[in-house]
Scaffold this motif. Structure first.
Motif, PDB file in Angstrom:
ATOM      1  N   UNK A 195      16.479  74.447  -8.324  1.00 22.24           N
ATOM      2  CA  UNK A 195      14.761  74.565  -8.360  1.00 22.24           C
ATOM      3  C   UNK A 195      13.999  73.740  -8.185  1.00 22.24           C
ATOM      4  N   UNK A 196      12.510  73.686  -7.254  1.00 23.36           N
ATOM      5  CA  UNK A 196      12.365  72.490  -7.029  1.00 23.36           C
ATOM      6  C   UNK A 196      10.455  72.533  -7.440  1.00 23.36           C
ATOM      7  N   UNK A 197      10.662  71.558  -8.066  1.00 25.39           N
ATOM      8  CA  UNK A 197       8.990  71.734  -9.021  1.00 25.39           C
ATOM      9  C   UNK A 197       8.492  71.147  -7.796  1.00 25.39           C
ATOM     10  N   UNK A 198       6.863  72.049  -6.804  1.00 26.10           N
ATOM     11  CA  UNK A 198       6.295  71.411  -6.547  1.00 26.10           C
ATOM     12  C   UNK A 198       4.865  72.097  -6.670  1.00 26.10           C
ATOM     13  N   UNK A 200       0.906  73.500  -6.787  1.00 21.83           N
ATOM     14  CA  UNK A 200       0.318  74.979  -6.242  1.00 21.83           C
ATOM     15  C   UNK A 200      -0.481  74.796  -4.490  1.00 21.83           C
ATOM     16  N   UNK A 201       0.139  75.506  -4.072  1.00 27.55           N
ATOM     17  CA  UNK A 201      -1.150  75.491  -1.952  1.00 27.55           C
ATOM     18  C   UNK A 201      -2.344  74.911  -2.070  1.00 27.55           C
ATOM     19  N   UNK A 202      -2.514  75.414  -3.010  1.00 23.47           N
ATOM     20  CA  UNK A 202      -4.516  75.382  -2.843  1.00 23.47           C
ATOM     21  C   UNK A 202      -4.644  73.264  -2.550  1.00 23.47           C
ATOM     22  N   UNK A 203      -3.159  73.005  -3.037  1.00 20.83           N
ATOM     23  CA  UNK A 203      -3.376  71.354  -3.201  1.00 20.83           C
ATOM     24  C   UNK A 203      -2.552  70.973  -1.490  1.00 20.83           C
ATOM     25  N   UNK A 204      -2.192  72.183  -0.831  1.00 22.34           N
ATOM     26  CA  UNK A 204      -2.129  70.791   0.292  1.00 22.34           C
ATOM     27  C   UNK A 204      -3.148  70.714   0.884  1.00 22.34           C
ATOM     28  N   UNK A 205      -4.093  71.617   1.321  1.00 24.39           N
ATOM     29  CA  UNK A 205      -5.127  71.122   1.958  1.00 24.39           C
ATOM     30  C   UNK A 205      -5.930  70.336   1.016  1.00 24.39           C
ATOM     31  N   UNK A 206      -6.727  69.382   1.769  1.00 23.33           N
ATOM     32  CA  UNK A 206      -7.872  68.108   1.620  1.00 23.33           C
ATOM     33  C   UNK A 206      -9.245  68.643   1.369  1.00 23.33           C
ATOM     34  N   UNK A 207      -9.351  68.643   1.155  1.00 22.78           N
ATOM     35  CA  UNK A 207     -11.547  68.274   0.935  1.00 22.78           C
ATOM     36  C   UNK A 207     -12.197  69.074   1.832  1.00 22.78           C
ATOM     37  N   UNK A 355      -1.623  62.688  -4.736  1.00 23.10           N
ATOM     38  CA  UNK A 355      -0.904  62.449  -3.295  1.00 23.10           C
ATOM     39  C   UNK A 355       0.703  62.423  -3.219  1.00 23.10           C
ATOM     40  N   UNK A 356       1.194  61.712  -4.570  1.00 23.27           N
ATOM     41  CA  UNK A 356       2.742  61.371  -4.202  1.00 23.27           C
ATOM     42  C   UNK A 356       3.687  63.401  -4.476  1.00 23.27           C
ATOM     43  N   UNK A 361       6.505  67.892  -1.890  1.00 26.46           N
ATOM     44  CA  UNK A 361       5.716  69.492  -2.166  1.00 26.46           C
ATOM     45  C   UNK A 361       5.959  69.731  -0.227  1.00 26.46           C
ATOM     46  N   UNK A 362       5.293  68.728   0.210  1.00 25.42           N
ATOM     47  CA  UNK A 362       5.595  69.283   1.525  1.00 25.42           C
ATOM     48  C   UNK A 362       6.847  68.389   2.426  1.00 25.42           C
ATOM     49  N   UNK A 363       7.188  67.826   2.296  1.00 28.46           N
ATOM     50  CA  UNK A 363       8.598  67.723   2.200  1.00 28.46           C
ATOM     51  C   UNK A 363       9.309  68.276   1.658  1.00 28.46           C
ATOM     52  N   UNK A 364       9.897  69.075   0.506  1.00 26.15           N
ATOM     53  CA  UNK A 364      10.264  70.557   0.469  1.00 26.15           C
ATOM     54  C   UNK A 364      10.383  71.481   1.246  1.00 26.15           C
ATOM     55  N   UNK A 365       9.281  71.928   1.789  1.00 28.87           N
ATOM     56  CA  UNK A 365       8.602  73.218   2.711  1.00 28.87           C
ATOM     57  C   UNK A 365       9.157  72.512   3.597  1.00 28.87           C
ATOM     58  N   UNK A 366       8.731  71.896   4.402  1.00 33.32           N
ATOM     59  CA  UNK A 366       9.472  70.889   5.809  1.00 33.32           C
ATOM     60  C   UNK A 366      11.030  71.296   5.585  1.00 33.32           C
ATOM     61  N   UNK A 367      11.799  70.151   4.630  1.00 29.48           N
ATOM     62  CA  UNK A 367      13.490  70.860   5.199  1.00 29.48           C
ATOM     63  C   UNK A 367      13.655  72.597   4.509  1.00 29.48           C
ATOM     64  N   UNK A 368      13.262  73.369   4.216  1.00 31.48           N
ATOM     65  CA  UNK A 368      13.015  74.576   3.803  1.00 31.48           C
ATOM     66  C   UNK A 368      12.886  75.499   4.622  1.00 31.48           C
TER      67      UNK A 368
END
Length: 373
Positions: A195-198, A200-207, A355-356, A361-368
């Motif tokens: 179970x990957x730790x990622x 929250x989605x709100x951090x996937x968007x920038x300001x 940012x790291x 988290x994005x890598x997990x989402x893309x791979x999934x």
């Protein structure tokens, strides 16, 4: 063109629930050769904050409910808030044309998607929500599509029966993740698969992306300090008082959650929409919150802030502040208030650390989702 469907509490009258839903669906939809929509799930008996509740179990409950009933302005504000949420949901979320109100409505519709994504927020916290739909489990239908979890949250202890239910319901997932590190580690052992730790989605968007959907509330002018207190911890009141002392002459805006002006704010209202919420957190001079997503947006917008979470639900805030490397913004003592007010958060450090985690988290989402990078 791949098609993905997101299932979460998209119709909740809850800022974090709706904004995280927008964020994860928008991020997925932004990938190349991808179409993503929010599957519009609106069970009528699960109102998720749409109704005002009256309780009469104790003298305190009776007193509170009486104030609530007599405060027509608060009840009117709540109705206006729902209107603002519904406008945001209908016009900002890319939702499915069909609305599903019960588990049996889904049928074979779920197989139109290349993958189904559930998450985020507390959809797996069975003390709050116990709905097999949020585990992508449908009545007599086994989806042929992939089942992916992105950042559901379980921040409370589950009993043995609840744990077993979670284990059973997650067996068919091709990719699992959770929002809190401790929960991810715990359920990796309990479920028997990673179970990957990622984030929250709100951090996937920038300001800049958040600015595109914000809306300035009427009658709110800068500068102002902002409070959003979901809990009644005495330290929260102390934090607000200290801020008002430091920022004398600056307006105090409170996102009201009670039928009275508990913190003597200059502007105290419960009418704000999700788009107003984003604007308020981006434009405040200083924020004081007990909300997880209030803390998240303070980080995203690099706001000076203090966070005073509920004692029994502090894990999620502790976790994100640890990831961001600024745990001293989690207020647990009066001395902590003084330190927070006298020092500024190290946002250069927190932005780099986040940012790291965002990339991970994005890598997990893309791979999934089998999206080519």
């Amino acid at each position: 063109m791949k098609k993905f469907g997101v299932l979460t509490t998209n119709r909740a009258i809850n800022y974090g629930a709706v904004l995280q839903c927008f964020a994860v669906s928008k991020k997925i939809d932004g990938f190349d050769n991808v179409e993503c929509e929010v599957i519009d799930y609106a069970p009528p008996k699960k109102t998720y904050g749409r109704t005002i509740s009256y309780k009469f179990k104790s003298i305190k409950d009776i007193a509170y409910s009486t104030i609530l009933f007599l405060n027509k302005k608060y009840r009117s504000g709540h109705a206006k808030k729902i209107e603002g949420f519904d406008d945001f949901i209908e016009n900002t979320l890319n939702q499915s044309k069909k609305t599903y109100v019960k588990i049996g409505d889904f049928g074979d519709d779920v197989n139109q998607y290349d993958a189904l994504v559930c998450g985020s927020d507390q959809i797996w916290n069975l003390n709050i929500i116990d709905d097999p739909v949020f585990f992508l489990e449908f009545d007599k239908i086994t989806p042929k599509t992939k089942k992916v979890a992105y950042a559901p949250s379980i921040t409370e202890a589950m009993n043995a029966e609840q744990v077993e239910k979670i284990k059973t319901r997650t067996q068919g997932f091709s990719a699992l993740s959770m929002r809190e590190r401790e929960s991810a580690e715990t359920y990796t052992k309990l479920i028997g698969k990673e179970v990957k730790n990622v984030l929250d989605p709100v951090f996937l968007l920038n300001e800049e992306e958040w600015m595109q959907i914000e809306e300035k509330p009427k009658n709110i002018e800068k500068p102002f300090i902002l409070s959003y207190g979901l809990v009644s911890d005495p330290l929260f009141k102390d934090c607000v008082a200290s801020l008002k002392e430091k920022y004398k002459g600056t307006k105090h805006v409170d996102l009201q959650v009670r039928p009275f002006n508990k913190y003597n704010a200059d502007i105290c209202t419960n009418e704000f929409s999700p788009a107003n919420f984003v604007w308020l957190f981006r434009n405040a001079e200083y924020t004081c919150t007990s909300s997880f997503h209030g803390t998240c947006f303070s980080l995203i917008f690099n706001k000076k802030f203090m966070s005073v979470p509920a004692r029994d639900r502090s894990l999620r805030i502790e976790n994100i502040l640890e990831i961001a490397g600024i745990k001293n913004r989690h207020i647990t003592t009066v001395e902590g208030i003084k330190t927070a007010i006298e020092t500024n958060p190290d946002f250069e450090k927190s932005n780099n650390l986040l940012a790291i985690s965002k990339k991970d988290s994005l890598d997990y989402l893309k791979n999934a989702l089998n999206i080519e990078v």
